[in-house]
Design a protein around this motif. Structure first.
Motif, PDB file in Angstrom:
ATOM      1  N   GLY A 191      -3.652   3.667  -1.637  1.00 59.59           N
ATOM      2  CA  GLY A 191      -3.986   2.714  -2.705  1.00 59.59           C
ATOM      3  C   GLY A 191      -2.761   1.855  -2.974  1.00 59.59           C
ATOM      4  O   GLY A 191      -1.879   1.718  -2.122  1.00 59.59           O
TER       5      GLY A 191
ATOM      6  N   GLU B  82       0.750   1.185  -8.782  1.00 62.19           N
ATOM      7  CA  GLU B  82      -0.038   2.199  -9.496  1.00 62.19           C
ATOM      8  C   GLU B  82       0.521   3.598  -9.222  1.00 62.19           C
ATOM      9  O   GLU B  82       0.276   4.532  -9.988  1.00 62.19           O
ATOM     10  CB  GLU B  82      -1.506   2.142  -9.085  1.00 62.19           C
TER      11      GLU B  82
ATOM     12  N   LYS C  33     -13.150   4.192   1.198  1.00 64.13           N
ATOM     13  CA  LYS C  33     -12.764   2.963   1.921  1.00 64.13           C
ATOM     14  C   LYS C  33     -12.798   3.265   3.417  1.00 64.13           C
ATOM     15  O   LYS C  33     -12.587   4.419   3.819  1.00 64.13           O
ATOM     16  CB  LYS C  33     -11.331   2.562   1.545  1.00 64.13           C
TER      17      LYS C  33
ATOM     18  N   LYS D 169      -0.814   8.411  -1.161  1.00 56.54           N
ATOM     19  CA  LYS D 169      -0.479   9.230  -2.337  1.00 56.54           C
ATOM     20  C   LYS D 169      -1.241  10.542  -2.304  1.00 56.54           C
ATOM     21  O   LYS D 169      -2.433  10.566  -2.018  1.00 56.54           O
ATOM     22  CB  LYS D 169      -0.864   8.483  -3.631  1.00 56.54           C
TER      23      LYS D 169
ATOM     24  N   TRP E 209      -5.267  -2.897   7.296  1.00 54.85           N
ATOM     25  CA  TRP E 209      -6.014  -4.070   7.778  1.00 54.85           C
ATOM     26  C   TRP E 209      -5.443  -4.505   9.133  1.00 54.85           C
ATOM     27  O   TRP E 209      -4.717  -5.481   9.209  1.00 54.85           O
ATOM     28  CB  TRP E 209      -5.897  -5.235   6.784  1.00 54.85           C
TER      29      TRP E 209
ATOM     30  N   ASP F 226     -13.244   2.894  -6.780  1.00 51.75           N
ATOM     31  CA  ASP F 226     -11.974   2.344  -7.257  1.00 51.75           C
ATOM     32  C   ASP F 226     -11.315   3.315  -8.225  1.00 51.75           C
ATOM     33  O   ASP F 226     -11.964   4.208  -8.751  1.00 51.75           O
ATOM     34  CB  ASP F 226     -12.234   1.031  -8.014  1.00 51.75           C
ATOM     35  N   GLY F 227     -10.028   3.080  -8.459  1.00 50.16           N
ATOM     36  CA  GLY F 227      -9.362   3.768  -9.562  1.00 50.16           C
ATOM     37  C   GLY F 227      -8.763   5.118  -9.238  1.00 50.16           C
ATOM     38  O   GLY F 227      -9.231   6.153  -9.724  1.00 50.16           O
ATOM     39  N   ASP F 228      -7.662   5.091  -8.465  1.00 53.31           N
ATOM     40  CA  ASP F 228      -7.065   6.397  -8.165  1.00 53.31           C
ATOM     41  C   ASP F 228      -6.190   6.932  -9.303  1.00 53.31           C
ATOM     42  O   ASP F 228      -5.917   8.137  -9.357  1.00 53.31           O
ATOM     43  CB  ASP F 228      -6.347   6.419  -6.807  1.00 53.31           C
TER      44      ASP F 228
ATOM     45  N   TYR G 271       0.836  -1.203   0.000  1.00 49.19           N
ATOM     46  CA  TYR G 271       0.000   0.000   0.000  1.00 49.19           C
ATOM     47  C   TYR G 271       0.869   1.251   0.000  1.00 49.19           C
ATOM     48  O   TYR G 271       2.010   1.234   0.474  1.00 49.19           O
ATOM     49  CB  TYR G 271      -0.913   0.019   1.225  1.00 49.19           C
TER      50      TYR G 271
ATOM     51  N   LEU H 199     -10.776   7.540  -2.515  1.00 49.95           N
ATOM     52  CA  LEU H 199     -11.425   6.216  -2.476  1.00 49.95           C
ATOM     53  C   LEU H 199     -12.291   6.123  -1.226  1.00 49.95           C
ATOM     54  O   LEU H 199     -11.833   6.444  -0.130  1.00 49.95           O
ATOM     55  CB  LEU H 199     -10.360   5.107  -2.434  1.00 49.95           C
TER      56      LEU H 199
HETATM   57  C1  VTB Z   1      -7.881  -0.144  -5.008  1.00 51.25           C
HETATM   58  C2  VTB Z   1      -8.065   0.476  -6.369  1.00 51.25           C
HETATM   59  C3  VTB Z   1      -7.032   1.529  -6.665  1.00 51.25           C
HETATM   60  O1  VTB Z   1      -5.563   0.483  -5.157  1.00 51.25           O
HETATM   61  O2  VTB Z   1      -8.301   0.694  -4.012  1.00 51.25           O
HETATM   62  C4  VTB Z   1      -6.461  -0.510  -4.716  1.00 51.25           C
HETATM   63  O3  VTB Z   1      -9.328   0.967  -6.560  1.00 51.25           O
HETATM   64  C5  VTB Z   1      -6.135  -0.927  -3.309  1.00 51.25           C
HETATM   65  O4  VTB Z   1      -7.128  -0.816  -2.339  1.00 51.25           O
HETATM   66  O5  VTB Z   1      -7.221   2.142  -7.901  1.00 51.25           O
HETATM   67  P1  VTB Z   1      -7.913  -2.050  -1.713  1.00 51.25           P
HETATM   68  O6  VTB Z   1      -6.918  -3.102  -1.328  1.00 51.25           O
HETATM   69  O7  VTB Z   1      -8.665  -1.533  -0.548  1.00 51.25           O
HETATM   70  O8  VTB Z   1      -8.844  -2.523  -2.798  1.00 51.25           O
HETATM   71  C6  VTB Z   1      -5.704   0.886  -6.506  1.00 51.25           C
HETATM   72  O9  VTB Z   1      -5.646  -0.226  -7.330  1.00 51.25           O
HETATM   73  C7  VTB Z   1      -4.519   1.642  -7.077  1.00 51.25           C
HETATM   74  O10 VTB Z   1      -3.926   2.542  -6.325  1.00 51.25           O
END
Ligand code: VTB
Length: 339
Positions: free
Chosen positions: A207, A211, A164, A124, A237, A186-188, A121, A162
Motif C-alpha cells: 500500500g 500511511e 488488488k 507492510k 505497475w 481499500d484502507g489498510d 509503495y 487489499l
Molecule cells: C490504496 C489504499 C490504501 O494504499 O490501496 C493505496 O486503499 C495504494 O494502492 O489504504 P493503489 O495505488 O493500488 O490504490 C493505501 O492508501 C494506504 O496504504
C-alpha cells in the motif's frame, strides 16, 4: 485542554465535515472538507505545536497540512513541538463512492522522531501483540506466516489484505496455507485497527508508504508489531507508461530521504518514540469501526485512540445545536459542511 482530547475531537469533526460528501463521487471534496476541519480545529489550540512530517504533500502540492507546516500555538516559543503524520481522509475513493474503508487519522510523537516517507509503495506486515516476536519480513511473508502458525499451534489465522491484482498470488498461497483471508478494497490503516481490536491476526500487502507511518504509530502505541519495505513502482505497475518516469522520481526521492528498497523498516525505524499516540475516526469505516452517521440533529462518530499499550474505542455523539454554541470553530465547520 488535554492534547489527546483535542486530537480525538479533530478526527471526529473531520469525519463529520466529510460526511457532506460521502457518496457524491468527488474525492477532492471529501478530502478538502477533512483538511479544512484539521486546519480549523488545530490552528488556535494553545500549549503545543504540531509539525507535519507526513501530510498532504509538499508545500507546492498542498495548501494545507503540507510537509513542514506548523499548527497549534504559534505565539508561544516555549511550548513543545510534536511531529505529526496525518491523513485527513485515508481512503478518499471509498468515501467518495460510499463503500467501506475510509477513516480520518493522525498520530503525533516527540519532535524529530518521525521519518518522512515519500509517495511510494510499501510492503507492510502488521501483526497483533501475540505474534510480535514471530515475524521477519527479511525472510519473507511466507516464512513469517509459518512462524506465526507454529507459535499459535494452528493454521487458521486471520489475515486482512487489499484485493488488488498485485496480491492475487499471495492470496492463493495463504489460502493453501490454511489462512482465513478477508479481502478489502481499500484502507489498510483501518485494517490494522481491526487487528488491534481483535478482528484479525495480521494485515499484509503493498500500500502507500506515508500511511505506513500511521500504521507504525498504531503498532507502537498498541503494543503490536509492524515491519515494512519500500517497493518499486514497477513491481506494482510493470507495464504502465508512467513507470519509467516514476523510476527516475523514486531514485531522486530515495536519495533525498536517505532510504533504499532493501532495508526492512521496523515500526520504531519509522517513528522512534514509544510514546507515540494514534487517533482515528470512522468515515465510511467498516470492520471494527462504524461509519459516521447523522440522525435527528446528532452526529454519531466511532473514534479510536491508542497510546502506551492502552487501546480505546469511543462512541461519540455530537448534538449539533449544543456543540454549536460551545465552540465557534465547530459551528463554522458544521454550518459550512451541513449536508
Ligand atoms: C490504496 C489504499 C490504501 O494504499 O490501496 C493505496 O486503499 C495504494 O494502492 O489504504 P493503489 O495505488 O493500488 O490504490 C493505501 O492508501 C494506504 O496504504
Amino acid at each position: 485542554m488535554n492534547r489527546d482530547i483535542i486530537l480525538l475531537r479533530t478526527v471526529e469533526v473531520a469525519a463529520i465535515a466529510s460526511y457532506k460528501y460521502i457518496g457524491k463521487k468527488n474525492k477532492n471534496l471529501v478530502d478538502q472538507a477533512a483538511v479544512e476541519a484539521f486546519q480549523v480545529m488545530l490552528k488556535n489550540e494553545k500549549g503545543f505545536k504540531l509539525k507535519v512530517v507526513n501530510g498532504e504533500g509538499e508545500l507546492d502540492e498542498a495548501p494545507m497540512l503540507f510537509v513542514g507546516q506548523i499548527l497549534g500555538d504559534l505565539e508561544d516559543p516555549s511550548v513543545l513541538t510534536y511531529d505529526v503524520s496525518v491523513d485527513p481522509v485515508e481512503g478518499t475513493h471509498p468515501a467518495a463512492y460510499n463503500y467501506a474503508g475510509s477513516i480520518s487519522t493522525i498520530a503525533f510523537s516527540r519532535e524529530n522522531t518521525m521519518l518522512q516517507l515519500p509517495e511510494m509503495y510499501m510492503e507492510k506486515l502488521f501483526v497483533s501483540t501475540e505474534f510480535k516476536e514471530c515475524i521477519n519480513l527479511s525472510k519473507g511473508i511466507v516464512f513469517s506466516i509459518e512462524a506465526m502458525q507454529f507459535h499459535a499451534k494452528r493454521k487458521d489465522l486471520k489475515c486482512i489484505i487489499l484485493d488488488k491484482p498485485r496480491h492475487q498470488e499471495i492470496i492463493r498461497k495463504m489460502n493453501d496455507m490454511g489462512i482465513i483471508v478477508r479481502l478489502i478494497q481499500d484502507g489498510d490503516v483501518l485494517a490494522a485497527i481491526d487487528v488491534v481490536n481483535g478482528e484479525a491476526d495480521f494485515v499484509y500487502g503493498i500500500g502507500g508508504a506515508p500511511e505506513g507511518s500511521l500504521m507504525a504509530a498504531l503498532s507502537i502505541s498498541s503494543d503490536c508489531k509492524m515491519q515494512s519495505r519500500l517497493v518499486r513502482y514497477e513491481e506494482v505497475w510493470p507495464n504502465e507508461l508512467e513507470t519509467i518516469e516514476r523510476q527516475n522520481k523514486e531514485r531522486a526521492w530515495l536519495e533525498k530521504y536517505n532510504l533504499d528498497f532493501d532495508s526492512i523498516l521496523h515500526d520504531l525505524d519509522l517513528i522512534d518514540d514509544h510514546k507515540v499516540r494514534f487517533f482515528a475516526a470512522g468515515l465510511t469505516a467498516g470492520g471494527s469501526l462504524k461509519p459516521v452517521d447523522y440522525k435527528n440533529g446528532k452526529f454519531y462518530v466511532n473514534a479510536f485512540m491508542s497510546s502506551h499499550g492502552i487501546v480505546r474505542n469511543f462512541n461519540s455523539v455530537y448534538d449539533v445545536k449544543k456543540v454549536n454554541s460551545l465552540k465557534p470553530e465547530i459551528k463554522f465547520l458544521f454550518d459550512k459542511y451541513k449536508r
